[in-house]
Design a protein around this motif. Structure first.
Motif, short mmCIF file in Angstrom:
data_model
loop_
_atom_site.label_atom_id
_atom_site.label_comp_id
_atom_site.label_asym_id
_atom_site.label_seq_id
_atom_site.Cartn_x
_atom_site.Cartn_y
_atom_site.Cartn_z
N ILE A 97 0.91 -1.06 -0.05
CA ILE A 97 -0.03 -0.22 0.07
C ILE A 97 0.79 1.15 0.12
CG2 ILE A 97 -1.75 1.33 1.36
CD1 ILE A 97 -2.93 -1.39 2.42
N LEU A 100 2.23 1.92 -3.44
CA LEU A 100 1.21 2.30 -4.11
C LEU A 100 1.17 3.98 -4.13
CD1 LEU A 100 -1.74 -0.41 -3.95
CD2 LEU A 100 -0.44 0.25 -6.07
N LYS A 101 0.97 4.38 -2.66
CA LYS A 101 0.97 5.79 -2.57
C LYS A 101 2.01 6.53 -3.05
CE LYS A 101 -1.93 5.07 1.56
NZ LYS A 101 -1.63 5.30 3.09
N TYR A 105 -0.82 6.28 -6.73
CA TYR A 105 -2.21 5.95 -6.49
C TYR A 105 -3.23 6.57 -5.51
CZ TYR A 105 -0.41 1.95 -9.90
OH TYR A 105 -0.17 1.64 -10.88
N ALA A 107 -6.27 4.84 -4.63
CA ALA A 107 -7.22 3.83 -4.19
C ALA A 107 -6.65 2.68 -4.91
CB ALA A 107 -8.50 4.26 -4.53
N SER A 108 -7.17 1.59 -4.02
CA SER A 108 -7.16 0.16 -4.73
C SER A 108 -8.28 -0.60 -4.30
CB SER A 108 -5.64 -0.38 -4.63
OG SER A 108 -5.66 -0.36 -2.89
N ASP A 121 -11.48 1.10 3.80
CA ASP A 121 -10.33 1.87 3.64
C ASP A 121 -10.16 1.91 2.05
OD1 ASP A 121 -7.56 1.56 3.11
OD2 ASP A 121 -7.07 0.21 4.66
N PHE A 123 -7.72 1.80 0.29
CA PHE A 123 -6.57 1.14 -0.19
C PHE A 123 -6.81 -0.54 -0.22
CE2 PHE A 123 -4.58 4.93 -0.81
CZ PHE A 123 -3.67 4.80 -1.90
N SER A 124 -8.17 -0.77 0.30
CA SER A 124 -8.67 -2.31 0.18
C SER A 124 -10.00 -2.26 -0.08
CB SER A 124 -8.11 -2.97 1.41
OG SER A 124 -8.64 -2.27 2.55
#
Length: 181
Positions: A97, A100-101, A105, A107-108, A121, A123-124
């Protein structure tokens, strides 16, 4: 739509691990560009569809960066959404995560079944999967239930209206609309 850039470029065949995907072909770059120009948003799904928690940090970083760069180069626009390959809780962690940040990114998505809400969350994010094995009735049932989904406004996914008619589903969200027939 989340794409595995290595699959598009025929570097890896992600269909071999799942019999329901056998015979499926990736979108072409021309199809992806056309869809993107029509307002469909694309995100990355790594380059070679590896489970990021099982590879060395150097490969994890390369998968995240390479997929983003390849997609941005082909679309000519910023890419800031990600979807974890395999997507269950053992497929991502704080290290991934944070990477990714660091790479821009915002969001994921996971493949954890569920509806996102304002407390989710970013990112999840859970989601309701659509499979090649789903019938039109399965798809409509999933979309009907999706009318309860509210995503954070800063990533632009708020479902405003759903209209289901004979052989047609119209979804209006965030001022735009898309029709699936």
């Amino acid at each position: 739509i989340f794409v595995c850039t290595g699959f598009i470029e025929k570097v890896v065949d992600i269909t071999q691990d799942n019999p329901s995907y056998w015979g499926l072909k990736p979108l072409s770059w021309n199809q992806i560009k056309e869809m993107s120009c029509s307002g469909i948003q694309f995100g990355t799904h790594t380059h070679s569809h590896v489970k990021l928690t099982t590879v060395l940090a150097t490969q994890m970083i390369r998968e995240i960066r390479e997929s983003k760069q390849v997609l941005q180069d082909n679309l000519g626009k910023e890419v800031n959404l990600f979807s974890y390959p395999w997507g269950q809780l053992d497929c991502f962690n704080d290290t991934i995560i944070n990477e990714l940040k660091r790479n821009g990114y915002i969001a994921s998505c996971s493949t954890i079944w569920g509806r996102a809400n304002l407390r989710s969350d970013i990112f999840s994010l859970p989601r309701i999967p659509v499979s090649p094995m789903d019938s039109m009735d399965d798809f409509i049932m999933k979309i009907e239930r999706a009318t309860q989904i509210v995503y954070p406004k800063d990533i632009g996914y708020i479902l405003l209206k759903l209209d289901i008619g004979p052989n047609k589903v119209v979804i209006e969200c965030g001022g735009g609309s898309g029709a699936l027939t």
